[in-house]
Write a protein that holds these residues in place. Structure first.
Motif, PDB file in Angstrom:
ATOM      1  N   CYS A 364       0.820  -1.219   0.000  1.00 12.20           N
ATOM      2  CA  CYS A 364       0.000   0.000   0.000  1.00 12.20           C
ATOM      3  C   CYS A 364       0.851   1.265   0.000  1.00 12.20           C
ATOM      4  N   GLN A 365       0.312   2.307  -0.631  1.00 12.97           N
ATOM      5  CA  GLN A 365       0.845   3.639  -0.421  1.00 12.97           C
ATOM      6  C   GLN A 365       0.441   4.087   0.987  1.00 12.97           C
ATOM      7  N   ILE A 366       1.204   5.017   1.569  1.00 15.33           N
ATOM      8  CA  ILE A 366       1.021   5.343   2.981  1.00 15.33           C
ATOM      9  C   ILE A 366       0.785   6.837   3.159  1.00 15.33           C
ATOM     10  N   VAL A 367      -0.298   7.176   3.849  1.00 18.91           N
ATOM     11  CA  VAL A 367      -0.602   8.560   4.231  1.00 18.91           C
ATOM     12  C   VAL A 367      -0.704   8.586   5.755  1.00 18.91           C
ATOM     13  N   LEU A 368       0.044   9.485   6.395  1.00 17.09           N
ATOM     14  CA  LEU A 368       0.193   9.429   7.843  1.00 17.09           C
ATOM     15  C   LEU A 368      -0.364  10.661   8.550  1.00 17.09           C
ATOM     16  N   ILE A 369      -1.062  10.398   9.668  1.00 19.18           N
ATOM     17  CA  ILE A 369      -1.617  11.454  10.519  1.00 19.18           C
ATOM     18  C   ILE A 369      -1.217  11.124  11.954  1.00 19.18           C
ATOM     19  N   GLU A 385      13.160  10.427   6.179  1.00 21.64           N
ATOM     20  CA  GLU A 385      14.375   9.620   6.073  1.00 21.64           C
ATOM     21  C   GLU A 385      14.232   8.508   5.034  1.00 21.64           C
ATOM     22  N   LEU A 386      13.196   7.677   5.202  1.00 20.46           N
ATOM     23  CA  LEU A 386      13.008   6.535   4.296  1.00 20.46           C
ATOM     24  C   LEU A 386      12.283   6.923   3.018  1.00 20.46           C
ATOM     25  N   LYS A 387      11.559   8.040   3.065  1.00 25.38           N
ATOM     26  CA  LYS A 387      10.828   8.575   1.889  1.00 25.38           C
ATOM     27  C   LYS A 387       9.916   7.517   1.267  1.00 25.38           C
ATOM     28  N   ILE A 388       9.017   6.991   2.116  1.00 27.95           N
ATOM     29  CA  ILE A 388       8.080   5.976   1.624  1.00 27.95           C
ATOM     30  C   ILE A 388       6.615   6.369   1.849  1.00 27.95           C
ATOM     31  N   GLY A 389       6.372   7.546   2.418  1.00 25.82           N
ATOM     32  CA  GLY A 389       4.998   7.963   2.672  1.00 25.82           C
ATOM     33  C   GLY A 389       4.896   9.468   2.737  1.00 25.82           C
ATOM     34  N   VAL A 390       3.657   9.986   2.897  1.00 18.85           N
ATOM     35  CA  VAL A 390       3.440  11.417   3.040  1.00 18.85           C
ATOM     36  C   VAL A 390       2.681  11.679   4.339  1.00 18.85           C
ATOM     37  N   GLU A 391       2.948  12.828   4.926  1.00 14.59           N
ATOM     38  CA  GLU A 391       2.253  13.260   6.134  1.00 14.59           C
ATOM     39  C   GLU A 391       1.228  14.319   5.752  1.00 14.59           C
ATOM     40  N   GLU A 407      -6.046  15.810  -0.641  1.00 17.26           N
ATOM     41  CA  GLU A 407      -4.907  16.067  -1.534  1.00 17.26           C
ATOM     42  C   GLU A 407      -3.797  15.047  -1.324  1.00 17.26           C
ATOM     43  N   ALA A 408      -3.534  14.673  -0.073  1.00 16.06           N
ATOM     44  CA  ALA A 408      -2.481  13.695   0.210  1.00 16.06           C
ATOM     45  C   ALA A 408      -2.830  12.328  -0.382  1.00 16.06           C
ATOM     46  N   ILE A 409      -4.086  11.932  -0.235  1.00 14.10           N
ATOM     47  CA  ILE A 409      -4.527  10.640  -0.779  1.00 14.10           C
ATOM     48  C   ILE A 409      -4.421  10.635  -2.302  1.00 14.10           C
ATOM     49  N   LYS A 410      -4.927  11.688  -2.933  1.00 14.19           N
ATOM     50  CA  LYS A 410      -4.898  11.748  -4.404  1.00 14.19           C
ATOM     51  C   LYS A 410      -3.468  11.784  -4.932  1.00 14.19           C
ATOM     52  N   LEU A 411      -2.562  12.424  -4.178  1.00 12.97           N
ATOM     53  CA  LEU A 411      -1.163  12.472  -4.590  1.00 12.97           C
ATOM     54  C   LEU A 411      -0.563  11.079  -4.681  1.00 12.97           C
ATOM     55  N   VAL A 412      -0.695  10.286  -3.604  1.00 15.20           N
ATOM     56  CA  VAL A 412      -0.047   8.968  -3.598  1.00 15.20           C
ATOM     57  C   VAL A 412      -0.769   7.956  -4.478  1.00 15.20           C
ATOM     58  N   MET A 413      -2.053   8.199  -4.775  1.00 11.70           N
ATOM     59  CA  MET A 413      -2.824   7.254  -5.591  1.00 11.70           C
ATOM     60  C   MET A 413      -2.751   7.557  -7.082  1.00 11.70           C
ATOM     61  N   ASP A 414      -2.105   8.664  -7.438  1.00 10.39           N
ATOM     62  CA  ASP A 414      -1.945   9.034  -8.850  1.00 10.39           C
ATOM     63  C   ASP A 414      -0.722   8.301  -9.409  1.00 10.39           C
ATOM     64  N   LYS A 415      -0.956   7.256 -10.182  1.00  8.22           N
ATOM     65  CA  LYS A 415       0.130   6.412 -10.674  1.00  8.22           C
ATOM     66  C   LYS A 415       1.061   7.129 -11.638  1.00  8.22           C
TER      67      LYS A 415
END
Length: 457
Positions: A364-369, A385-391, A407-415
């Motif tokens: 999964c792509q990762i969006v963090l709160i 550091e690991l650059k594997i998700g967005v906050e 916006e965060a969800i649409k960013l990571v889900m845009d292939k």
């Protein structure tokens, strides 16, 4: 000590009274019992029935229930953080502290070689008096343990600037608190039972140990582990995450049926763990953010404060507007199994440490709160550091605006998005390393050898 034959160890487990601690301690217990070692697990009386089914080796893992005394300020019958608000947990800590004589009696009879503990600052002295090695077991991120070793003790008079200042030599300036998050650090200075602040309790527990053990891999937190070892002067051992095998478990038909309506990788799944409880306005803004992203979604959250169900807390008309596309669920869900379903494409999470390991091994792509102290640090590790998700960016009064979440969800889900491609590539590479069949086995074998060496001294 100690014993002439220490090839098989007898280890006592005594975690902080939260399921986010019980379960990792039990996962480690299972890994140790699998190798033939005996485990004695101390826990509040009412918790035992809820954990017994997670024990994979009942012949080697024995539970010892503790009856917590009633103390002023603690709700009657309360035994865990699941039913005690954060501002009352100092009374829970104090109640467990009152079981010291009972714990001593148990240890005198059992005579374990080692005791694993975390919050109980009085365990090191008690253990040594009985010839037992105390091992402080950190089930959260190593950088959070490093932050407790700050050069300045936090007090109620500490300024925001002083609170968020990194300790000397801290390995990364990108893994840090923002000014508006100072409250998450200043809580360390608050009373946490028995006349100690949370920071003092953790420091005494940690420094009093023979060894500090972490539930992690060096591949994830290497620099922070080195920093902790150097600053504390402690021998550091790593158990690995000790996640249980889930290959034989199947996702319930109700979830399989619901997810089958959607395309592979298209569903957004949100879960904040078993203890996070939002305010009603926070909850409503969050679910409106899922509506706004226009993707199928499954949101599994506890009913917000003041509400008995999630349905009564939903924004007016939301259920009708997202019918057939979105589901808000207030009960327990099998998070790890859901993360491995092919139709789940994005995980929105608070970045608790247990959840972190589960999503690191998913696709999964990762969006963090992040919500609290260690969640914030783990989020910065994942993002900076690991650059594997967005906050998700917070707005005024640290609230999460629905627009920021969407916006965060649409960013990571845009292939087609370059950032999304980069995040996926980094995560895939890390997953390949962490999912090695032999990695956890190598860690646990080295861990046990180090424990055996410890009791030979």
């Amino acid at each position: 000590m100690r014993k002439s034959d220490c090839s098989k160890l007898h280890i006592a487990m005594f975690p902080w009274v939260a399921y986010g601690h019980f379960i990792p301690f039990l996962h480690l217990s299972n890994k140790l019992a699998q190798k033939g070692h005996k485990i004695s697990f101390l826990l509040p009386k009412g918790v035992q029935p809820k954990l017994e089914n997670l024990s994979q080796f009942p012949n080697l893992i024995q539970f010892f229930p503790l009856l917590l005394p009633q103390v002023d300020g603690l709700p009657p019958g309360a035994e865990t953080t699941a039913v005690v608000p954060m501002n009352q947990q100092k009374y829970l800590a104090f109640a467990v502290d009152q079981t010291r004589d009972r714990v001593e009696s148990i240890f005198k009879v059992l005579k374990p070689d080692i005791v694993f503990y975390d919050t109980w600052f009085w365990i090191p002295d008690l253990a040594r008096q009985l010839g037992i090695s105390p091992v402080f077991y950190v089930v959260a991120a190593s950088m959070s343990a490093g932050m407790v070793l700050k050069h300045k003790k936090l007090t109620r008079e500490t300024t925001v600037e002083e609170a968020i200042e990194l300790p000397p030599g801290y390995p990364s300036s990108s893994v840090r608190f923002k000014a508006e998050e100072a409250h998450a650090l200043l809580f360390l200075a608050e009373d946490f039972g028995s006349g100690l602040s949370f920071e003092e309790r953790m420091h005494k527990s940690m420094i009093g140990s023979d060894v500090v053990a972490f539930r992690t891999y060096r591949e994830i937190e290497g620099p922070f582990l080195d920093y902790f070892a150097q600053r504390s002067g402690k021998l550091v051992l790593l158990s690995g995450p000790c996640l249980p095998e889930t290959k034989t478990q199947q996702l319930d038909e109700k979830w399989v049926s619901w997810l089958s309506q959607f395309e592979p990788g298209s569903v957004v799944f949100c879960s904040f763990g078993s203890e996070t409880q939002l305010q009603k306005d926070e909850f409503q803004e969050l679910v409106l953010g899922f509506e706004l992203c226009r993707l199928p979604f499954l949101v599994a959250l506890k009913p917000p404060k003041g509400c008995s169900t999630v349905e009564e807390a939903l924004p007016e008309g939301l259920q009708e507007r997202v019918k057939g596309r979105g589901l808000v669920y207030g009960g327990w869900v099998p998070q790890e199994l859901l993360l491995h379903h092919p139709n789940i494409g994005c995980f929105v999470n608070h970045c608790g440490y247990g959840s972190m390991w589960e999503f690191l091994l998913s696709d999964c792509q990762i969006v963090l709160i992040p919500q609290i102290f260690d969640h914030i640090l783990i989020t910065r590790l994942m993002v900076n550091e690991l650059k594997i998700g967005v906050e998700v960016e917070r707005g005024k009064n640290t609230q999460i605006p629905k627009e920021s979440l969407s916006e965060a969800i649409k960013l990571v889900m845009d292939k087609k998005n370059e950032t999304a491609k980069m995040l996926k590539a980094n995560r895939d590479k890390l997953k390949h390393t962490l999912s090695s069949r032999h990695l956890q086995e190598e860690y646990i074998n080295n861990f046990i050898q180090a424990l055996q060496d410890l009791v030979k001294k």
